[in-house]
Design a protein around this motif. Structure first.
Motif, PDB file in Angstrom:
ATOM      1  N   ARG A   1       0.851  -1.206   0.000  1.00 43.65           N
ATOM      2  CA  ARG A   1       0.000   0.000   0.000  1.00 43.65           C
ATOM      3  C   ARG A   1       0.870   1.234   0.000  1.00 43.65           C
ATOM      4  O   ARG A   1       2.001   1.200   0.477  1.00 43.65           O
ATOM      5  CB  ARG A   1      -0.881   0.045   1.250  1.00 43.65           C
ATOM      6  CG  ARG A   1      -1.935  -1.000   1.270  1.00 43.65           C
ATOM      7  CD  ARG A   1      -2.721  -0.924   2.544  1.00 43.65           C
ATOM      8  NE  ARG A   1      -3.803   0.043   2.456  1.00 43.65           N
ATOM      9  CZ  ARG A   1      -4.493   0.471   3.501  1.00 43.65           C
ATOM     10  NH1 ARG A   1      -4.168   0.069   4.712  1.00 43.65           N
ATOM     11  NH2 ARG A   1      -5.474   1.321   3.355  1.00 43.65           N
TER      12      ARG A   1
ATOM     13  N   ALA B   1       1.469   5.376   1.079  1.00 49.00           N
ATOM     14  CA  ALA B   1       1.080   6.388   2.077  1.00 49.00           C
ATOM     15  C   ALA B   1       2.110   7.505   2.057  1.00 49.00           C
ATOM     16  O   ALA B   1       3.225   7.301   1.571  1.00 49.00           O
ATOM     17  CB  ALA B   1       1.026   5.773   3.459  1.00 49.00           C
TER      18      ALA B   1
ATOM     19  N   THR C   1       4.895   6.959  14.976  1.00 51.32           N
ATOM     20  CA  THR C   1       3.597   6.498  14.447  1.00 51.32           C
ATOM     21  C   THR C   1       3.680   5.042  13.986  1.00 51.32           C
ATOM     22  O   THR C   1       2.790   4.231  14.270  1.00 51.32           O
ATOM     23  CB  THR C   1       3.149   7.390  13.268  1.00 51.32           C
ATOM     24  OG1 THR C   1       3.187   8.742  13.692  1.00 51.32           O
ATOM     25  CG2 THR C   1       1.769   7.041  12.779  1.00 51.32           C
TER      26      THR C   1
ATOM     27  N   ASP D   1      -1.264   7.748   9.831  1.00 52.45           N
ATOM     28  CA  ASP D   1      -2.267   7.256  10.771  1.00 52.45           C
ATOM     29  C   ASP D   1      -3.439   6.530  10.110  1.00 52.45           C
ATOM     30  O   ASP D   1      -3.883   5.492  10.583  1.00 52.45           O
ATOM     31  CB  ASP D   1      -2.824   8.426  11.596  1.00 52.45           C
ATOM     32  CG  ASP D   1      -1.959   8.675  12.811  1.00 52.45           C
ATOM     33  OD1 ASP D   1      -1.369   7.698  13.296  1.00 52.45           O
ATOM     34  OD2 ASP D   1      -1.864   9.836  13.237  1.00 52.45           O
ATOM     35  N   ASP D   2      -3.909   7.108   8.987  1.00 52.65           N
ATOM     36  CA  ASP D   2      -5.097   6.539   8.338  1.00 52.65           C
ATOM     37  C   ASP D   2      -4.812   5.187   7.684  1.00 52.65           C
ATOM     38  O   ASP D   2      -5.738   4.435   7.389  1.00 52.65           O
ATOM     39  CB  ASP D   2      -5.594   7.461   7.205  1.00 52.65           C
ATOM     40  CG  ASP D   2      -5.610   8.905   7.612  1.00 52.65           C
ATOM     41  OD1 ASP D   2      -5.662   9.129   8.826  1.00 52.65           O
ATOM     42  OD2 ASP D   2      -5.569   9.781   6.724  1.00 52.65           O
ATOM     43  N   VAL D   3      -3.553   4.930   7.416  1.00 53.04           N
ATOM     44  CA  VAL D   3      -3.222   3.763   6.597  1.00 53.04           C
ATOM     45  C   VAL D   3      -2.736   2.582   7.438  1.00 53.04           C
ATOM     46  O   VAL D   3      -3.071   1.427   7.163  1.00 53.04           O
ATOM     47  CB  VAL D   3      -2.119   4.161   5.576  1.00 53.04           C
ATOM     48  CG1 VAL D   3      -1.665   2.954   4.766  1.00 53.04           C
ATOM     49  CG2 VAL D   3      -2.629   5.258   4.650  1.00 53.04           C
TER      50      VAL D   3
ATOM     51  N   ARG E   1       1.180  11.399   6.768  1.00 54.07           N
ATOM     52  CA  ARG E   1      -0.226  10.984   6.919  1.00 54.07           C
ATOM     53  C   ARG E   1      -0.314   9.471   7.024  1.00 54.07           C
ATOM     54  O   ARG E   1      -0.952   8.812   6.213  1.00 54.07           O
ATOM     55  CB  ARG E   1      -1.048  11.464   5.717  1.00 54.07           C
ATOM     56  CG  ARG E   1      -1.290  12.918   5.784  1.00 54.07           C
ATOM     57  CD  ARG E   1      -2.602  13.328   5.156  1.00 54.07           C
ATOM     58  NE  ARG E   1      -2.360  14.624   4.550  1.00 54.07           N
ATOM     59  CZ  ARG E   1      -2.430  14.875   3.265  1.00 54.07           C
ATOM     60  NH1 ARG E   1      -2.792  13.944   2.438  1.00 54.07           N
ATOM     61  NH2 ARG E   1      -2.165  16.074   2.803  1.00 54.07           N
TER      62      ARG E   1
ATOM     63  N   GLY F   1      -2.084  -0.236  10.268  1.00 55.75           N
ATOM     64  CA  GLY F   1      -2.983  -1.021  11.114  1.00 55.75           C
ATOM     65  C   GLY F   1      -2.316  -2.311  11.547  1.00 55.75           C
ATOM     66  O   GLY F   1      -1.087  -2.468  11.397  1.00 55.75           O
TER      67      GLY F   1
ATOM     68  N   THR G   1      -0.034  -4.137   9.141  1.00 52.83           N
ATOM     69  CA  THR G   1       1.216  -3.565   8.622  1.00 52.83           C
ATOM     70  C   THR G   1       2.451  -4.209   9.259  1.00 52.83           C
ATOM     71  O   THR G   1       2.624  -4.169  10.476  1.00 52.83           O
ATOM     72  CB  THR G   1       1.258  -2.044   8.888  1.00 52.83           C
ATOM     73  OG1 THR G   1      -0.006  -1.486   8.541  1.00 52.83           O
ATOM     74  CG2 THR G   1       2.366  -1.392   8.097  1.00 52.83           C
TER      75      THR G   1
END
Ligand SMILES: Cc1ncc(COP(=O)(O)O)c(C=O)c1O
Length: 308
Positions: A52, A54, A91, A60-62, A58, A64, A67
């Motif tokens: 993925r 990113a 993060t 945080d949104d990606v 930014r 999880g 990962t």
């Protein structure tokens, strides 16, 4: 020191995915230098995990529970933007993942505290701001407490615990030596050693201060001498490396004009010109000359007959 950045990236990414059983995703900097994206895609295919994209600010949104590892560039090779390594690393760790930093455009530019920030892996080249010369060897960093668990995929004799025992089975060296694959490039390493001697006794905080001042001065000169004819895409605040990127529709032709005037930057498709400033030997006068040459090159292009 070993191999090229691409090869070390491969080792770091595979090693990181192997350290995260049950996690099924590699996240890559969306604006990454192509080799990072290609290698990450190859590793994802090889290890049967997803890939993925990113951006470093930014995440945080990606990120999880899926990962395994996040591959980021500290400085964007195209725009020269500097990302906050401390906060991005935090993060990534907050999501329980590992981080690999590509330092190609930041090593030799500013103090980088990998140990202090708890960075897991880093790779980078020595042929940009470290002046190692074309094809100079790259480096790989693995955090000390992870080295014993680092299973890199190119398990060659160079990384063996006892290379000259010629043992039939592979046993990795205890520490970072296990990141080696085969015979080191001795001639290139000797050239690099000489290049790095220049840095003995140099304070990177001073290099950073001069680099920010040089790039800032160049931006001021461009504003003054060229104005809106080009767009400065490098951040004007302190969040930049030691390059200034300018956008112009005819960037390729402009850079050719600049090179003819002995101002050697480079062109990145489709419309970016990059100017790198090495504080150990570039002066404010060089920055002014480059901006003057740019104004002159723009005038030449303007006078040239329109291209078909
Ligand atoms: C950010 C970045 N990563 C990786 C590379 C490629 O590294 P190598 O050619 O040493 O494999 C480069 C080359 O310019 C780069 O800028």
């Amino acid at each position: 020191m070993a191999d090229s950045t691409s090869v070390n990236l491969f080792k770091a990414l595979v090693g990181a995915v192997r350290m995260a059983p049950g996690r099924s995703e590699i996240v890559v900097d969306a604006a990454t230098f192509p080799t990072d994206g290609y290698v990450a895609e190859s590793v994802a295919g090889l290890m049967n995990v997803e890939l993925r994209a990113a951006t470093a600010d930014r995440l945080d949104d990606v990120l999880g529970e899926r990962t395994a590892v996040v591959l980021l560039n500290q400085v964007d090779y195209r725009t020269g933007r500097l990302y906050d390594m401390a906060s991005a690393t935090e993060t990534v760790h907050g999501a329980g993942a590992r981080v690999v930093w590509d330092l190609c455009h930041s090593v030799g530019v500013l103090p980088i505290e990998l140990d202090a920030l708890g960075v897991d892996f880093a790779v980078g080249c020595t042929y940009k701001f470290l002046n190692g010369g074309p094809g100079a060897p790259a480096f790989i960093y693995v955090r000390k407490d992870l080295q014993g668990a680092f299973e890199q995929p190119l398990a060659g004799w160079g990384g063996h615990r006892d290379p000259f025992a010629m043992a039939p089975t592979y046993e990795p060296a205890a520490g970072i030596e296990r990141a080696r694959a085969g015979t080191p490039d001795i001639l290139s390493l000797l050239a690099l050693e000489a290049a790095l001697e220049v840095w003995d006794g140099v304070d990177l905080a001073e290099v950073r201060a001069k680099g920010l001042a040089l790039t800032g001065f160049f931006i001021e000169c461009v504003d003054e001498l060229v104005g809106d004819a080009v767009e400065v895409v490098t951040p004007r605040d302190g969040m930049r490396g030691h390059q200034v990127s300018l956008r112009h529709d005819d960037a390729r032709a402009l850079m050719a004009e600049l090179i003819a005037r002995e101002v050697i930057g480079d062109f990145r498709a489709p419309d970016i010109m990059r100017f790198g400033f090495a504080p150990l030997y570039n002066r404010y006068g060089d920055a002014l000359s480059a901006a003057r040459a740019l104004a002159d090159a723009l005038a030449t292009l303007k006078d040239a007959p329109a291209r078909p």
